[in-house]
Write a protein that holds these residues in place. Structure first.
Motif, short mmCIF file in Angstrom:
data_model
loop_
_atom_site.label_atom_id
_atom_site.label_comp_id
_atom_site.label_asym_id
_atom_site.label_seq_id
_atom_site.Cartn_x
_atom_site.Cartn_y
_atom_site.Cartn_z
N ARG A 44 0.83 -1.21 0.00
CA ARG A 44 0.00 0.00 0.00
C ARG A 44 0.86 1.26 0.00
NH1 ARG A 44 -5.70 -0.52 1.10
NH2 ARG A 44 -5.40 1.71 0.95
N THR A 48 3.24 5.87 -5.94
CA THR A 48 2.41 5.86 -7.15
C THR A 48 3.16 6.62 -8.23
OG1 THR A 48 1.27 7.87 -6.46
CG2 THR A 48 0.26 5.76 -5.81
N GLU A 51 3.95 10.19 -7.57
CA GLU A 51 4.86 10.44 -6.46
C GLU A 51 6.32 10.18 -6.82
OE1 GLU A 51 2.13 9.38 -2.59
OE2 GLU A 51 3.34 7.81 -3.48
#
Length: 54
Positions: A44, A48, A51
């Motif tokens: 998690r 991404t 980012e």
């Protein structure tokens, strides 16, 4: 907002609406996560595409 639910003397759940609220806790205490949960939780916190540096 952060919700902390201590379920017994073995551990607790920490919940937040935004993942970035939990990131500092994960970075500081990630090694406290149970081994059988670590991979799922660590996935998690992978960066991404928006980012990623560059």
């Amino acid at each position: 907002m952060v919700i902390m639910h201590m379920y017994d003397d073995r551990g607790l759940d920490i919940i937040a609406a935004k993942l970035n609220t939990l990131r500092p806790l994960f970075e500081s205490f990630g090694d406290w996560i149970l081994e059988n949960q670590r991979h799922r939780i660590a996935s998690r916190f992978k960066p991404t595409p928006d980012e990623s540096p560059g």
